[in-house]
Design an enzyme around this catalytic site. Structure first.
Site, PDB file in Angstrom:
ATOM      1  N   HIS A 111       0.833  -1.207   0.000  1.00  6.80           N
ATOM      2  CA  HIS A 111       0.000   0.000   0.000  1.00  6.80           C
ATOM      3  C   HIS A 111       0.866   1.255   0.000  1.00  6.80           C
ATOM      4  O   HIS A 111       0.628   2.198  -0.778  1.00  6.80           O
ATOM      5  CB  HIS A 111      -0.906  -0.030   1.229  1.00  6.80           C
ATOM      6  CG  HIS A 111      -1.702   1.217   1.452  1.00  6.80           C
ATOM      7  ND1 HIS A 111      -3.020   1.342   1.064  1.00  6.80           N
ATOM      8  CD2 HIS A 111      -1.374   2.398   2.026  1.00  6.80           C
ATOM      9  CE1 HIS A 111      -3.461   2.550   1.383  1.00  6.80           C
ATOM     10  NE2 HIS A 111      -2.475   3.209   1.980  1.00  6.80           N
ATOM     11  N   GLU A 112       1.881   1.292   0.858  1.00  4.91           N
ATOM     12  CA  GLU A 112       2.719   2.486   0.952  1.00  4.91           C
ATOM     13  C   GLU A 112       3.559   2.686  -0.309  1.00  4.91           C
ATOM     14  O   GLU A 112       3.731   3.814  -0.778  1.00  4.91           O
ATOM     15  CB  GLU A 112       3.620   2.387   2.189  1.00  4.91           C
ATOM     16  CG  GLU A 112       2.875   2.484   3.506  1.00  4.91           C
ATOM     17  CD  GLU A 112       2.090   3.781   3.636  1.00  4.91           C
ATOM     18  OE1 GLU A 112       2.573   4.837   3.180  1.00  4.91           O
ATOM     19  OE2 GLU A 112       0.970   3.732   4.184  1.00  4.91           O
ATOM     20  N   HIS A 115       1.604   4.370  -3.035  1.00  3.03           N
ATOM     21  CA  HIS A 115       1.503   5.826  -2.948  1.00  3.03           C
ATOM     22  C   HIS A 115       2.638   6.482  -3.731  1.00  3.03           C
ATOM     23  O   HIS A 115       2.446   7.543  -4.349  1.00  3.03           O
ATOM     24  CB  HIS A 115       1.576   6.279  -1.486  1.00  3.03           C
ATOM     25  CG  HIS A 115       0.275   6.177  -0.742  1.00  3.03           C
ATOM     26  ND1 HIS A 115      -0.908   6.699  -1.224  1.00  3.03           N
ATOM     27  CD2 HIS A 115      -0.021   5.640   0.478  1.00  3.03           C
ATOM     28  CE1 HIS A 115      -1.880   6.477  -0.355  1.00  3.03           C
ATOM     29  NE2 HIS A 115      -1.371   5.834   0.681  1.00  3.03           N
ATOM     30  N   GLU A 165      -6.130   6.797  -1.269  1.00  5.65           N
ATOM     31  CA  GLU A 165      -6.051   5.636  -0.391  1.00  5.65           C
ATOM     32  C   GLU A 165      -6.665   4.402  -1.055  1.00  5.65           C
ATOM     33  O   GLU A 165      -6.133   3.297  -0.958  1.00  5.65           O
ATOM     34  CB  GLU A 165      -6.758   5.917   0.938  1.00  5.65           C
ATOM     35  CG  GLU A 165      -6.060   6.947   1.814  1.00  5.65           C
ATOM     36  CD  GLU A 165      -4.695   6.485   2.293  1.00  5.65           C
ATOM     37  OE1 GLU A 165      -4.355   5.298   2.130  1.00  5.65           O
ATOM     38  OE2 GLU A 165      -3.947   7.316   2.821  1.00  5.65           O
TER      39      GLU A 165
END
Length: 243
Positions: A111-112, A115, A165
């Protein structure tokens, strides 16, 4: 601190910042965080986190795959993680209290990283987030703890939009599946996060994210495709063993 203040103010006035510009500043901030925040000295913990992160990084696309990614484990109790443009990943040791296995940890790291690969930091900073960062710097005292919090903000961990997100969840799910981590663990992770937040302040990682029921609904909706990618990775012999 003075340099960080000036940088934040300059970007706020300019109103536009490129990914390459952020990469340079992110590197400086990441190294400063390393100097000023406690670093984990647990070799087993570090090896485990590095193994998961490096496994996910092997499947990211170019030009991000060719970057010299740096990973650091901060000895902090918060359930938190971040990734910066230019290839900087920070994991707080407290994250392991909710990410119970390598698959759940891969969900956070994927997920990070998403980004960064989707340049969400650039979009957020160009929407005025740097102005808030500058105000935070100007209002902070010189105490190490407050300075660390400011560095974390200017270290590009400012809140993302719900759209960002959701996209990071979707892309991160693909990353973890391609790397041989079970994408179903992402749902378990968010359940763990929710349980940890009951009757207490939510984990920092959850503080600006979409409502848990919406997030899990989106993850479930994308699970069929993710499982196809996961099974394809297993068929190729991709089976990370980090625990």
């Amino acid at each position: 601190m003075r340099k960080l203040v000036l940088f934040a103010m300059m970007l706020a006035v300019a109103g536009c910042v490129s990914e390459s510009t952020i990469r340079v500043e992110a590197n400086q901030q990441f190294q400063q965080m390393r100097r000023q925040m406690p670093i984990s000295s647990d070799p087993v913990e570090r090896a485990y986190i590095f193994c998961v992160a490096q496994s996910v990084l092997r499947v990211v696309e170019e030009p991000y795959a060719s970057r010299a990614w740096e990973i650091e484990v901060f000895d902090m109790p918060d359930a938190n993680a971040f990734a910066m443009p230019g290839g900087k990943i920070g994991i707080f040791s407290g994250l392991l209290d909710v990410a119970a296995d390598q698959h759940q940890l891969a969900a956070v790291i994927g997920h990070e990283i998403a980004h960064v690969t989707r340049e969400h930091q650039v979009a957020q900073m160009n929407r005025g987030m740097v102005t808030q960062g500058a105000a935070a710097v100007l209002g902070a005292s010189v105490g190490m703890q407050q300075e660390a919090q400011v560095l974390a903000q200017l270290g590009l961990t400012l809140p993302f939009s719900r759209k960002h997100e959701t996209e990071a969840d979707e892309v991160g799910l693909a990353y973890m599946a391609d790397a041989g981590f079970d994408p179903r663990a992402s749902i378990t992770l968010w359940k763990n996060m929710e349980e940890k937040s009951q009757g207490a302040r939510p984990p920092q990682f959850l503080s600006t994210h979409p409502a848990p029921e919406n997030r899990m609904g989106d993850l479930i909706a994308g699970m069929s495709v993710a499982l196809d990618r996961y099974n394809a990775a297993l068929a190729r012999g991709v089976r990370p063993v980090c625990e």
